[in-house]
Design an enzyme around this catalytic site. Structure first.
Site, PDB file in Angstrom:
ATOM      1  N   HIS A 188      -1.250  -3.421  -1.629  1.00 24.86           N
ATOM      2  CA  HIS A 188      -1.715  -2.089  -2.013  1.00 24.86           C
ATOM      3  C   HIS A 188      -0.534  -1.244  -2.429  1.00 24.86           C
ATOM      4  CE1 HIS A 188      -0.297   0.436   1.404  1.00 24.86           C
ATOM      5  NE2 HIS A 188      -0.357  -0.686   2.079  1.00 24.86           N
ATOM      6  N   CYS A 189      -0.815  -0.272  -3.314  1.00 21.71           N
ATOM      7  CA  CYS A 189       0.202   0.705  -3.700  1.00 21.71           C
ATOM      8  C   CYS A 189      -0.174   2.034  -3.064  1.00 21.71           C
ATOM      9  CB  CYS A 189       0.312   0.801  -5.221  1.00 21.71           C
ATOM     10  SG  CYS A 189      -1.225   1.265  -6.043  1.00 21.71           S
ATOM     11  N   ILE A 190       0.187   3.148  -3.659  1.00 17.88           N
ATOM     12  CA  ILE A 190      -0.078   4.449  -3.044  1.00 17.88           C
ATOM     13  C   ILE A 190      -1.563   4.768  -2.998  1.00 17.88           C
ATOM     14  CG2 ILE A 190       0.329   6.939  -3.255  1.00 17.88           C
ATOM     15  CD1 ILE A 190       3.022   6.294  -4.495  1.00 17.88           C
TER      16      ILE A 190
END
Length: 482
Positions: free
Chosen positions: A27-29
């Protein structure tokens, strides 16, 4: 509002084909990034109704689910626990997805991977350059004068800001060299050295190359004379992208090849110097001139299209830029913008990009006014603010594409605004924030027309979205309920 993150993760898992369909997940932000074995197993309609899911799309062989900052961490933790998978990085997932890409998609992904890490430096430089231009623009604040003319005491501040603004552009090859070497598997430090080599003060400044080539002002192109056998132009590549991109790839390949064959005991002595000598000579003798010629051809081709049929070119690009964002191909235009700024003193592409972003925000804003659901209103309002600030993914994937007609309305508004500013030859002197603050980076004399284009990019999508919604409600379609 509290959420049952484990239940949400289970619903997501069920919608994407179960644990056995996941290769890797990270996952990213704001987004879950999942490499799936078979994207054909995704139940898109089922996924749409899951709490916290604001959008979904596939890009670069990776399926991405927009969740939102903060919540995505909790959903991800539950997802990998339920799926029985180990935590992975975004780079791991990208690597899995790359195997599924065709050559064009791989090229686009390379541009994305190289430019995303250095984008903050480019944007900051663009904003500072915009502020600097306002200081020196005549008739902007005072009739017949610039702020510098009226207040000479500002000259020191102007010079300081000018130096800060130019730094990223003058040494752009070093930034690209670092990021490209990292992307291609080479030494990042050697990538920086190679980039700095291409802008060394002993080389003819790239901006004066045209004068020297034409023999103007008594200038001539200097050369390195190698044993009297051949000559290499002593020309720099300030602000240019293609030469350092190609040179960094060659450098990385040379370094990787040497590391496999040179004994560990002498690698530190042999590998760096051999890599820089080989790639440096090739960069100045072959790669640089060829890449510069290719960049000039691409730039001249685009300029020619917009000069011959400006209205058609602007309408097509204005309408197609947002779909290009969906595919990820929009990252390629950063290189084109920078090339236009270097060779023509400004870019006509970036102002269109900024108006496209504003149009997406306006359509999302219209959905905020139209939607009846509190959840939809919240999503539309935050997405609109994000788009007006230059980040359009939440608006596109979370709102506009879900309802379709706001997305079409944004394309119409973007095309109309693009035609307007292109017909008046509006240029940006730098790349800045691609939203409402974009006017700062526009050449000062063109700011009034650009602001008029901004007004069109706000009014047209909002109005068309509203009309589409009214038509849908007359037909009895449940598009306003959220």
């Amino acid at each position: 509002m509290s959420y049952d993150y484990r239940q949400i993760a289970q619903q997501i898992l069920d919608s994407i084909g179960g644990p056995e369909n996941i290769e890797q997940a990270a996952h990213c932000i704001t987004r879950l990034r999942i490499a799936l074995k078979d994207e054909g197993k995704i139940k898109h309609e089922q996924l749409k109704v899951v709490d916290l899911v604001k959008g979904q799309f596939s890009n670069g062989g990776v399926f991405q689910i927009v969740i939102g900052s903060g919540d995505v961490d909790r959903v991800y933790a539950q997802l990998i626990d339920l799926a029985g998978r180990n935590a992975a990085t975004v780079a791991d997932v990208k690597g899995s997805g790359e195997n599924k890409l065709n050559p064009i998609q791989r090229l686009v992904k390379i541009f994305s991977d190289v430019f995303m890490p250095i984008l903050p430096a480019i944007i900051v430089a663009g904003l500072l350059m915009g502020v600097n231009n306002l200081f020196g623009a005549k008739d902007m604040f005072i009739p017949g004068k610039s702020l510098l003319d009226a207040y000479p005491g500002l000259s020191g501040l102007w010079q300081l800001i000018n130096m800060m603004a130019n730094t990223s552009f003058v040494f752009l090859p070093a930034l690209v060299g670092w990021s490209a070497a990292k992307r291609f598997g080479g030494s990042e430090v050697l990538g920086i050295v190679l980039g700095l080599l291409l802008v060394h003060p002993d080389l003819l400044n790239a901006w004066n190359y045209g004068k020297a080539a034409a023999g103007l002002d008594g200038q001539a192109i200097p050369y390195f004379d190698i044993f009297g056998l051949f000559k290499i132009e002593r020309v720099g590549y300030q602000g240019q992208i293609l030469p350092i991109l190609a040179a960094a790839w060659v450098m990385s390949q040379v370094e990787i090849w040497l590391k496999v064959r040179v004994p560990n005991a002498i690698q530190l002595l042999v590998v760096p110097i051999t890599t820089i000598v080989i790639s440096g000579v090739l960069a100045l003798a072959v790669i640089g001139p060829v890449a510069r010629g290719l960049g000039v051809l691409i730039t001249q081709g685009l300029v020619q299209v917009f000069e011959v049929v400006p209205v058609l070119g602007a309408a097509i690009f204005g309408a197609l830029y947002a779909p290009l964002v969906i595919t990820g191909m929009h990252h390629m235009f950063i290189a084109v913008d920078l090339q236009l700024i270097t060779s023509h003193g400004g870019t006509f592409i970036w102002p269109i990009i900024a108006l496209s972003n504003i149009a997406q925000g306006s359509a999302a804003l219209a959905m905020f006014c139209i939607a009846k659901s509190a959840t939809e209103k919240s999503m539309a309002s935050t997405s609109a603010i994000s788009a007006f600030s230059g980040i359009t993914e939440p608006a596109m994937f979370g709102v506009n594409l879900r309802f379709k007609y706001p997305f079409y309305a944004a394309l119409i508004g973007s095309a109309c605004a693009s035609v307007l500013i292109t017909s008046k030859h509006v240029l940006a002197s730098a790349i800045g924030v691609g939203g409402l603050p974009a006017f700062i980076s526009i050449v000062p004399v063109h700011i009034p027309v650009f602001l008029l284009g901004t007004l069109v990019a706000v009014i047209v999508p909002f109005t068309v979205t509203w009309l589409f919604a009214k038509r849908a409600s007359w037909k009895g379609d449940a598009v306003l309920e959220g």
